[in-house]
Design a protein around this motif. Structure first.
Motif, PDB file in Angstrom:
ATOM      1  N   ASP A  84       0.849  -1.188   0.000  1.00 38.58           N
ATOM      2  CA  ASP A  84       0.000   0.000   0.000  1.00 38.58           C
ATOM      3  C   ASP A  84       0.885   1.237   0.000  1.00 38.58           C
ATOM      4  O   ASP A  84       1.397   1.647   1.038  1.00 38.58           O
ATOM      5  N   SER A  86      -0.203   4.148  -1.085  1.00 38.44           N
ATOM      6  CA  SER A  86      -1.082   5.317  -1.134  1.00 38.44           C
ATOM      7  C   SER A  86      -1.293   5.964   0.221  1.00 38.44           C
ATOM      8  O   SER A  86      -1.979   6.980   0.324  1.00 38.44           O
ATOM      9  N   ILE A 125      -9.625   0.818  -3.132  1.00 36.53           N
ATOM     10  CA  ILE A 125      -8.357   0.117  -3.344  1.00 36.53           C
ATOM     11  C   ILE A 125      -8.525  -1.377  -3.052  1.00 36.53           C
ATOM     12  O   ILE A 125      -8.041  -2.234  -3.805  1.00 36.53           O
ATOM     13  N   THR A 140      -1.857   0.906  -5.989  1.00 40.98           N
ATOM     14  CA  THR A 140      -1.610   1.887  -4.925  1.00 40.98           C
ATOM     15  C   THR A 140      -0.658   2.990  -5.386  1.00 40.98           C
ATOM     16  O   THR A 140      -0.739   4.120  -4.901  1.00 40.98           O
ATOM     17  N   TYR A 233      -7.183  -3.790   3.549  1.00 40.84           N
ATOM     18  CA  TYR A 233      -7.092  -2.409   3.067  1.00 40.84           C
ATOM     19  C   TYR A 233      -8.046  -1.489   3.835  1.00 40.84           C
ATOM     20  O   TYR A 233      -7.759  -0.296   4.003  1.00 40.84           O
TER      21      TYR A 233
END
Length: 339
Positions: A84, A86, A125, A140, A233
């Protein structure tokens, strides 16, 4: 006869020496980060006696709380075999949103509204990676830019500040104390304990390990891989929203790029804690240790008088070293047998 005995003695010495070298290599591969951290701590303490003072230790833990909260959620994602990248942009988004809504609808409504919006991003996501089976790195990485653009669009490219900073109770999350302990540290500790139990003691936690270890086998054993990845997530997004809340509460104002670059520091902390990029291994407790390692090293560099931007180089070195030792721990050797 004497030559034969001498050769036999050399052979025995070689046989005895070989396991010792292998054992050293195994220890360095598995505990190299902790050994390096101990060396850093000793060196920093000798260079500056204030390094291990109570005030400095509290300062490091408090400043590491935001990074640590984000790392707790990313730990679930990494153990499930995904990434991840992001989280930095998402934290900027959360911080800007809650600051903007604070003056419009009040903090009591702004906080849940911000959490809802951040969870929507996490759900999107999770859907792409979990249910559509898209590559998590690509998804991501793309969302990093997309959320950054969303943040700039929402804020109009402007920084956000709370109008009445003296008359709001919102500052309690980032500036308050309870029983003499800063609230950010308490939030970090409570979340670490809660998520640690979820990961280690619940059926969902076992599913996360199973999916990260072997997704195909997990699917054939009846585990819903897509749902598990999706939930990971969502946990990561919830942790990012919490980190954004702490950040906004601490400063009561923020730039719209406040989380830029944090995704690499978060990933470095998670890997330092022993979570494998290949998935299937890692713990919340070790992630906390990884966060503290990173925090103390960065603090030590500042106390030595080095500029703050040196931390970026050090973070890169730590990431490379951690990934190398992670792979070395898997094969039991520091060096590739092919090299």
């Amino acid at each position: 006869m004497s030559v034969t005995q001498e050769n036999a003695g050399d052979l025995r010495e070689g046989i005895m020496a070989t396991p010792t070298k292998q054992q050293i290599g195994t220890v360095l591969a598995r505990q190299g980060i902790l050994i390096a951290f101990a060396v850093f701590m000793i060196a920093f303490t000798l260079a500056n006696p204030k390094f291990l003072s109570v005030d400095n230790v509290f300062s490091v833990v408090r400043s590491s709380a935001i990074l640590g909260v984000m790392a707790l959620g990313v730990t679930f994602v990494v153990i499930s075999g995904n990434l991840d990248l992001s989280v930095g942009s998402m934290m900027s988004f959360s911080t800007i949103v809650v600051l903007d809504l604070h003056d419009k609808i009040g903090p009591a409504l702004a906080i849940p509204a911000m959490f809802a919006m951040t969870l929507c991003l996490g759900a999107f996501i999770g859907f792409l990676v979990g249910y559509l089976r898209l590559n998590s790195l690509i998804v991501t990485l793309g969302m990093l830019s997309a959320i950054h653009g969303l943040t700039l669009t929402y804020s109009g490219g402007q920084n956000m500040d709370i109008a009445d900073k003296e008359g709001t109770w919102f500052s309690v999350f980032g500036q308050g104390t309870a029983l003499g302990i800063p609230v950010p540290i308490l939030i970090f500790a409570v979340l670490a304990a809660l998520l640690g139990v979820v990961l280690a003691k619940t059926a969902f936690g076992r599913k996360v390990y199973a999916v990260g270890g072997n997704g195909t086998a997990a699917t054939f054993s009846g585990i819903r891989r897509a749902r598990t990845v999706f939930n990971c997530y969502m946990i990561s997004a919830a942790c990012v929203a919490t980190a954004g809340l702490i950040q906004a509460s601490r400063s009561l104002g923020s730039q719209n790029t406040v989380g830029q670059g944090l995704e690499l520091e978060v990933l470095a902390a998670v890997i330092l804690g022993g979570a494998s990029l290949l998935g299937g291994s890692g713990t919340i407790f070790k992630t906390v240790i990884g966060v503290l390692i990173l925090g103390f090293i960065q603090n030590g560099l500042l106390l030595l008088g080095l500029q703050f931007y040196v931390q970026f180089v050090v973070t890169w070195v730590i990431i490379i070293l951690a990934v190398w030792l992670d792979i070395a721990a898997k094969r039991g050797k520091l060096w590739s047998p092919i090299a």
